[in-house]
Structure formats: C-alpha cells, structure tokens
Scaffold this active site. Structure first.
Site, PDB file in Angstrom:
ATOM      1  N   PHE A   1       0.957  -1.188  -0.103  1.00 31.07           N
ATOM      2  CA  PHE A   1       0.230  -0.071   0.058  1.00 31.07           C
ATOM      3  C   PHE A   1       0.791   1.314   0.167  1.00 31.07           C
ATOM      4  O   PHE A   1       0.295   2.356  -0.361  1.00 31.07           O
ATOM      5  CB  PHE A   1      -0.926   0.174   1.265  1.00 31.07           C
ATOM      6  CG  PHE A   1      -0.371   0.197   2.584  1.00 31.07           C
ATOM      7  CD1 PHE A   1      -0.121   1.609   3.000  1.00 31.07           C
ATOM      8  CD2 PHE A   1      -0.164  -0.855   3.240  1.00 31.07           C
ATOM      9  CE1 PHE A   1       0.953   1.759   4.169  1.00 31.07           C
ATOM     10  CE2 PHE A   1       0.655  -0.665   4.583  1.00 31.07           C
ATOM     11  CZ  PHE A   1       0.935   0.495   4.965  1.00 31.07           C
ATOM     12  N   CYS A  52       9.890   1.171   3.823  1.00 36.56           N
ATOM     13  CA  CYS A  52      10.854   0.177   4.326  1.00 36.56           C
ATOM     14  C   CYS A  52      12.324   0.693   4.576  1.00 36.56           C
ATOM     15  O   CYS A  52      13.326  -0.044   4.913  1.00 36.56           O
ATOM     16  CB  CYS A  52      11.030  -0.874   3.427  1.00 36.56           C
ATOM     17  SG  CYS A  52      11.435  -0.686   1.798  1.00 36.56           S
ATOM     18  N   LYS A  58      -1.221  -7.066  -8.920  1.00 39.20           N
ATOM     19  CA  LYS A  58      -2.136  -7.103  -7.812  1.00 39.20           C
ATOM     20  C   LYS A  58      -2.096  -5.752  -7.060  1.00 39.20           C
ATOM     21  O   LYS A  58      -1.178  -5.776  -6.190  1.00 39.20           O
ATOM     22  CB  LYS A  58      -1.938  -8.345  -7.135  1.00 39.20           C
ATOM     23  CG  LYS A  58      -2.907  -8.435  -5.767  1.00 39.20           C
ATOM     24  CD  LYS A  58      -2.661  -9.385  -4.867  1.00 39.20           C
ATOM     25  CE  LYS A  58      -3.589  -9.165  -3.752  1.00 39.20           C
ATOM     26  NZ  LYS A  58      -3.161  -8.051  -2.932  1.00 39.20           N
ATOM     27  N   GLU A  78       9.432  -4.318  12.851  1.00 36.00           N
ATOM     28  CA  GLU A  78       9.032  -3.477  12.299  1.00 36.00           C
ATOM     29  C   GLU A  78       7.679  -2.859  12.785  1.00 36.00           C
ATOM     30  O   GLU A  78       6.717  -3.602  12.834  1.00 36.00           O
ATOM     31  CB  GLU A  78       8.955  -3.789  10.506  1.00 36.00           C
ATOM     32  CG  GLU A  78       8.511  -2.459   9.696  1.00 36.00           C
ATOM     33  CD  GLU A  78       8.730  -3.014   8.297  1.00 36.00           C
ATOM     34  OE1 GLU A  78       9.296  -2.445   7.518  1.00 36.00           O
ATOM     35  OE2 GLU A  78       7.616  -3.673   8.076  1.00 36.00           O
TER      36      GLU A  78
END
Length: 507
Positions: free
Chosen positions: A152, A286, A177, A387
């Site tokens: 996302f 990230c 996708k 994370e």
C-alpha cells in the site's frame, strides 16, 4: 460527503465490472472518509488477467527493441504531464504529504527513464573464434508473464517503477495485484497507459483481490516470475511456494533500519536527517529510520535536539501544501502503531515524545499519529527490533563504534544502514562491515537511484535478483548462449567430429 466510486478491474485493456459480492473500502486518510470501493476479484477474474497477459506476450515480446523503447520514451512524457494529478491522488488515498507523493510518482518515472536505455543495457556478449572456427554469443530474452504483488505504501513507485518499466521494456507482460488500501493511483496510471500511451492490449493487467486469489500467481504455470513487496512472513511464503513451482522471485520484505551516530558528527544536520528519515511518509516505508544508535557522549544532547525538532513538525491534511507529516493509511494501521507505542512503554523504554491521541483541527477523523520518540531502548525490547511502520523512532545508546556496529549487525533485517560521522576511517569501516544492503554515509535514507539495485539483505529480501539496476534487467530476462560453426566447401568433407565437436581445443 463525496461520491463513493465503485472501481473495476482491468483485463486486456478493458475495465470490467467484477462478479464478486465483496468490495474493499479505500479511504481518504486525512479525513477518514470512504472515497472508493474496489472489488475482491474472483479466481476466474484473476485467471482471466493471467490469460490476457499470456496471450499478449508473443506479439509484444517480438516487437523490436527500438519499438518498445520509443513507447517507453512516450510513456515517460505522459507520466510527467500528469505529475500533479497523480500527486494529489496519491496523497489523498495514502496520507503522504504532497512533496512525498510527488516523489512517489517521480520514483516511477526514474526507472521508466532507465528502461529507455534498454537497447544498450540489455546487450549480450560474444566473441569470434573462441576455438578454431567457433563463435559464441549470449543474448538476453524475456521470460513471459510477470506478476507484481504490490504493497500500500508506494502506489506509484512500486508497481509503475519497480515492476512495469523493466518488465515490459525487456518484452514481458504483467499482471499487477494492486493494494486494496491504495489502488487508485495505480489504476489511474493504467488508464493513461492505454488511453494515451498506445500500448498493445494485455501488456499490463490489474486486479484487486485477497491473498486467497493471489495464490494463483505462485502456482499458475503461465506466470514465470513474481515481484513482491510486503511482510517477511508473506515474503517467505511467496518465495518458497513460487520457487517450488519453478518461478523466479524477488521478495522485498520487512526492515528495521539503524543509523549509527558518532560523537564527531555534524549534530544539527544529523538531527535534521533523522527527523526526515524517521517521520517522512509517517514512517510507512521500508527505508525509514526507526532506530538510531547514538554514542553515549552525545546522547542527551542528541535526544533533546531531536525532540525539539520533532514536536514542531506540522502534522495535518496530506494535500495541504504546508503539511510536513501526513496521516497513516487506515484506522486499523493507526491502532496498530498506537499499540506498539504502548508496548514500548510497557517494556520500559523512556517515552520522550508521545504521538498518540493526535488531533488535527478540521480533520478529527483522520488517521493521525504524531512523531514519537523512545529513549533508552534496550536490545531485548521488541519496540526496537520489529517493524512498526509508523512515525516512531527508538534511541539505543552505545559506548563506541564497535559496540554500535555489533548491535546493528545483530538485527535479523538488513535493508538499509547509515552512519553519521566526519571520520573517514570509521565511515570506511562501516561501509565495509555493515550488514545493510543499502548504506548511507551521512545519508539517512540511502535509497539508490534506479540505475542501481535496491539491495536489501538477510530477512529483508528473498529471491534471485533485486529490483532495479542491472539486477532488475537480469531478473526479467533469461540468458541464451549460441555457439556457431560454419562449414566451408572443403570442411564439409574434412571435418572430424570429436566428443566436444571442436569446442575444446588444446595446443
């Protein structure tokens, strides 16, 4: 209340109404308002997208490099012409500031520009007379259908930068996708791809679906490669299942990037870099910097300056030009980040700045979490090891360079790592010894340009070749080596064929 758009999926260049009875909500992260619904496509609809890409592959892959490159040049200019439109759309559905959203789109354009150089970078190698009368040449050819499973947090850069440009420029076709939380930017780009780009139908197809339907990408024999960005658990699953079905995989997964801050750093500039790196994109990237490892001699001063800078950041509506930090993507993600903050408190870390219960006047229903700082985070605390994907930074204190490097390399993740120092010796040692795949020297977000690979290590990556750079070209192509020998009139009668047909030669 604005109209809720009911979105479709795209197969063979056509936008189709799904037969599903399940739709997923897309929200304006700054207001909390539902702005669209996307289908959870059925298995048959996902299979139709794969079939369309498979049918388009023979013709697309046989187009000349020159033809495909000219289309890519044209496509780059189309994206630039729609930069402002795509920026606002990205900011609205995701919560990024306008500057961050614009960078998201520009980071889709940069690999497109790189792909325009394909006739040069895809060149093989060869030599005449490798043995007497024999020549060898290596070419690189496309694989077939490639699946892109998109997260996302970068709805422009990852599908339309990391996957599509090099995949299609090398002659592959694609099924994307899109992320159900943030599909609108990617969908709009696909509309432009066909309406203005003039690409053949079926070269890129797009679905939104659940994990159940996307399992088809891992097992369908028509899919030759899978590019994924997401959590480590899912990445490991994708890598193991897809690889067991003979597919190539590049799985970019979780991170817990650390920066080592030494006492000789330029402290004010270092604090600025950490604020940008830790709180930019509200920490939802990230390559964010959620952990800073600070030399004890300057830790108190560093933390004080970091708090002073962070607490005056203007948090607000993503598409307000004055906003410096936007919202989180969904209400559920906001709850997750706030739960992590409470976990840090429970684990005994010192909460220096608390971003929970943050309210923006006029946007009370937005998914906001303010900048959050923990100090005295110990190695055993999960708040500093796992994370979080939010605007939370953890300060770990160490005695010296060696202790800091050892602490950092003890992490199971190794996406990025940075050092802030004016000492060339320590900078070089860090560059040599850090486990991080992308390394910053006085750079908080060491993301390389598209000409270099996005090269995470350890539990931050599973696969064969990284995205972008020459790694990306190799990932989307297979090698073909041709060995040639031509008989002359006399050779037809005289040539003796041995076990190796003359390709082994000794004097």
């Amino acid at each position: 209340m604005s109209e809720i758009k009911k979105m479709k999926y795209c197969v063979n260049g056509e936008w189709l109404e799904s037969k599903t009875d399940k739709y997923m909500e897309v929200t304006d992260s700054s207001t909390g308002e539902v702005i669209a619904e996307v289908p959870c496509c059925t298995q048959d609809e996902v299979e139709a997208a794969i079939a369309a890409a498979d049918s388009a592959f023979p013709e697309w892959s046989q187009l000349s490099l020159s033809h495909r490159t000219q289309l890519m040049f044209k496509w780059r200019n189309i994206l630039m012409a729609h930069l402002d439109e795509l920026t606002v759309l990205c900011a609205k559905e995701l919560g990024k500031t306008l500057a961050e959203a614009k960078g998201d789109v520009l980071k889709a354009i940069e690999p497109t520009e790189f792909a325009c150089s394909l006739p040069y970078i895809i060149q093989g190698s060869g030599a005449l007379q490798v043995t007497s009368g024999f020549d060898c040449t290596t070419y690189r050819q496309p694989l077939g259908v490639v699946a892109g499973i998109i997260p996302f947090n970068f709805p422009a850069m990852i599908p339309w930068g990391w996957v599509v440009p090099l995949a299609i420029a090398t002659g592959n076709t694609v099924v994307l996708k899109a992320a159900s939380f943030t599909p609108l930017t990617s969908m709009r780009i696909l509309e432009l791809f066909y309406e203005e780009g003039g690409f053949p139908k079926g070269v890129v197809n797009l679905v939104t679906c659940s994990r159940k339907e996307s399992e088809l990408f891992l097992t369908d024999p028509r899919i030759k490669a899978v590019s994924f960005v997401g959590t480590t658990g899912v990445g490991k699953h994708i890598y193991s299942v897809a690889a067991s079905h003979g597919k190539r995989v590049q799985a970019q997964t979780e991170a817990k990037n650390h920066a080592l801050i030494l006492e000789d750093c330029d402290l004010d500039n270092t604090v600025s870099a950490v604020v940008n790196s830790s709180f930019g994109c509200a920490g939802m990237r990230c390559m964010a910097l959620p952990v800073v490892v600070v030399q004890e001699s300057i830790a108190d001063e560093f933390v004080a300056k970091l708090k002073a800078r962070a607490e005056v950041l203007k948090v607000g509506c993503a598409y307000d030009p004055e906003t410096e930090m936007g919202a989180l993507v969904t209400a559920e993600h906001k709850k997750s980040v706030e739960a992590w903050i409470q976990k840090g408190v429970d684990q005994g870390a010192k909460l220096v700045l608390d971003g929970r219960n943050y309210t923006v006047p006029g946007f009370e229903n937005g998914f906001f979490v303010g900048p959050t700082i923990f100090d005295h985070v110990k190695p055993e605390m999960s708040i500093g090891n796992d994370e979080i994907f939010g605007p939370v930074v953890c300060v770990k204190r160490v005695k010296d360079f060696d202790a800091g490097l050892a602490l950092m390399n003890n992490s199971p993740f190794a996406n990025g790592s940075s050092i802030f120092t004016q000492n060339g010796y320590y900078a070089r040692r860090f560059e040599l010894l850090t486990d991080g795949g992308m390394v910053g020297i006085n750079v908080g977000i060491p993301v390389p340009t598209a000409y270099y690979p996005f090269s995470g290590n350890k539990n931050s990556f599973f696969g064969d070749q990284h995205v972008l750079g020459l790694d990306g070209v190799r990932f989307f192509t297979r090698a073909k080596t041709v060995t040639k020998y031509w008989y002359d009139e006399h050779g037809k009668a005289k040539k003796e064929v041995d076990t190796w047909e003359g390709t082994v030669e000794r004097i």
